[in-house]
Design a protein around this motif. Sequence first.
Motif, mmCIF file in Angstrom:
data_model
loop_
_atom_site.group_PDB
_atom_site.id
_atom_site.type_symbol
_atom_site.label_atom_id
_atom_site.label_comp_id
_atom_site.label_asym_id
_atom_site.label_seq_id
_atom_site.Cartn_x
_atom_site.Cartn_y
_atom_site.Cartn_z
ATOM 1 N N LEU A 59 -27.940 40.699 20.195
ATOM 2 C CA LEU A 59 -28.514 41.533 21.253
ATOM 3 C C LEU A 59 -28.987 42.863 20.659
ATOM 4 O O LEU A 59 -28.438 43.350 19.672
ATOM 5 C CB LEU A 59 -27.477 41.765 22.349
ATOM 6 C CG LEU A 59 -26.968 40.468 23.030
ATOM 7 C CD1 LEU A 59 -25.928 40.808 24.090
ATOM 8 C CD2 LEU A 59 -28.111 39.672 23.635
ATOM 9 N N MET A 107 -35.274 40.671 24.513
ATOM 10 C CA MET A 107 -34.087 39.832 24.735
ATOM 11 C C MET A 107 -34.349 38.387 24.306
ATOM 12 O O MET A 107 -35.407 37.835 24.573
ATOM 13 C CB MET A 107 -33.700 39.864 26.212
ATOM 14 C CG MET A 107 -33.289 41.239 26.698
ATOM 15 S SD MET A 107 -31.821 41.834 25.835
ATOM 16 C CE MET A 107 -30.627 40.584 26.317
ATOM 17 N N TYR A 143 -26.435 41.097 31.950
ATOM 18 C CA TYR A 143 -25.877 41.771 30.778
ATOM 19 C C TYR A 143 -25.303 43.106 31.210
ATOM 20 O O TYR A 143 -25.346 43.495 32.373
ATOM 21 C CB TYR A 143 -26.965 41.988 29.714
ATOM 22 C CG TYR A 143 -27.525 40.696 29.145
ATOM 23 C CD1 TYR A 143 -26.961 40.112 28.021
ATOM 24 C CD2 TYR A 143 -28.638 40.092 29.730
ATOM 25 C CE1 TYR A 143 -27.482 38.934 27.485
ATOM 26 C CE2 TYR A 143 -29.157 38.923 29.202
ATOM 27 C CZ TYR A 143 -28.574 38.341 28.088
ATOM 28 O OH TYR A 143 -29.096 37.195 27.566
#
Length: 322
Positions: free
Chosen positions: A183, A230, A236
């Motif tokens: 991420l 992403m 998230y």
Amino acid sequence: MAAGNDGTNKPEDDDPFGYLYADGQAAGAQPPQGGGYGYPGPAAASQPGVPRTSYNQVRTVGERQYGHHQQQSYVPPQQQAPYGQPQAQYAAPETYGAPPQNRPAPQQRGGSGRGPNTKGLLIGAVAVVAVVVIGIAAAVISNSGGDKDKDPNAGGGPAPTASSEVSESPSTEPSDDKTPEKLPKQDAATLTLGGQAAAEKTVPGAEGAGGVYVSGFNAPGASVTWKANMPSGGKYRLTVRYAIPAVDANATLTVNGKANSQPLGLKNFVHSSDPNLEKNWQTTWAPVDLQKGENEIKISCEQGNQCNVLLDWLEVTPAPGG
């Protein structure tokens, strides 16, 4: 007493059996008329119920006959004939008057006159041995067990080597275990700054590259904008590292043009009473819905916000249970 005639007595008086010999007969010896000496008496043929005195007729030596043939002289046996041919029989001379009889050839046993048939016996013995060997092999295999039944830690066997292990080719099918996605994380000073926001590094403790952070965020209109890419969409957390002078603060969070209904809380979570900023670096987070690919994340100081903060970095982290 001698069997011959000495001139004083009759031959029959000297020897009662003199009539059986040629010299006795020449001297006038006669067989008895009343029976005896092997001859039946007169009563044997005329009186019923009276047994015969003899069943064997005594003949003069050399006078026995077979049928109408005269007794033949004794012929000594010839040299032994080959095997399977009639051979001379050894018997009393009186039996040689009968016609000679061929002796049957002995039956031969075995194949082709070469003794017993050992070929069939050998085949039978080999078959028996083969059955025994197969039975022993089957018993050994059944007692040995499979590889799965053996304890690899048990003693008595050699340790497995690398050459005996079967190497598995890599599978092309996707695994159930998901590889954690990488991420995005970004220093605040590298983001797009707006209003009075500016990069600064006078306060120690910042983790950004070179200790650089964003200051001047305490006036309305100041902002930082992040283009986060992403790998996949979903829920998230947006984690922010910041510093405050031991006083709670807040800001407006906007994701893809949509502002959250709740402001981003920048509170004094460390419960510090020291207004020195370098002693009050800490983190906070807010839930966000992001899409796969590029997302625009904006933190700004709007009217009604308390924005006296320093911003260090921003990071997207997995949501609990996501």
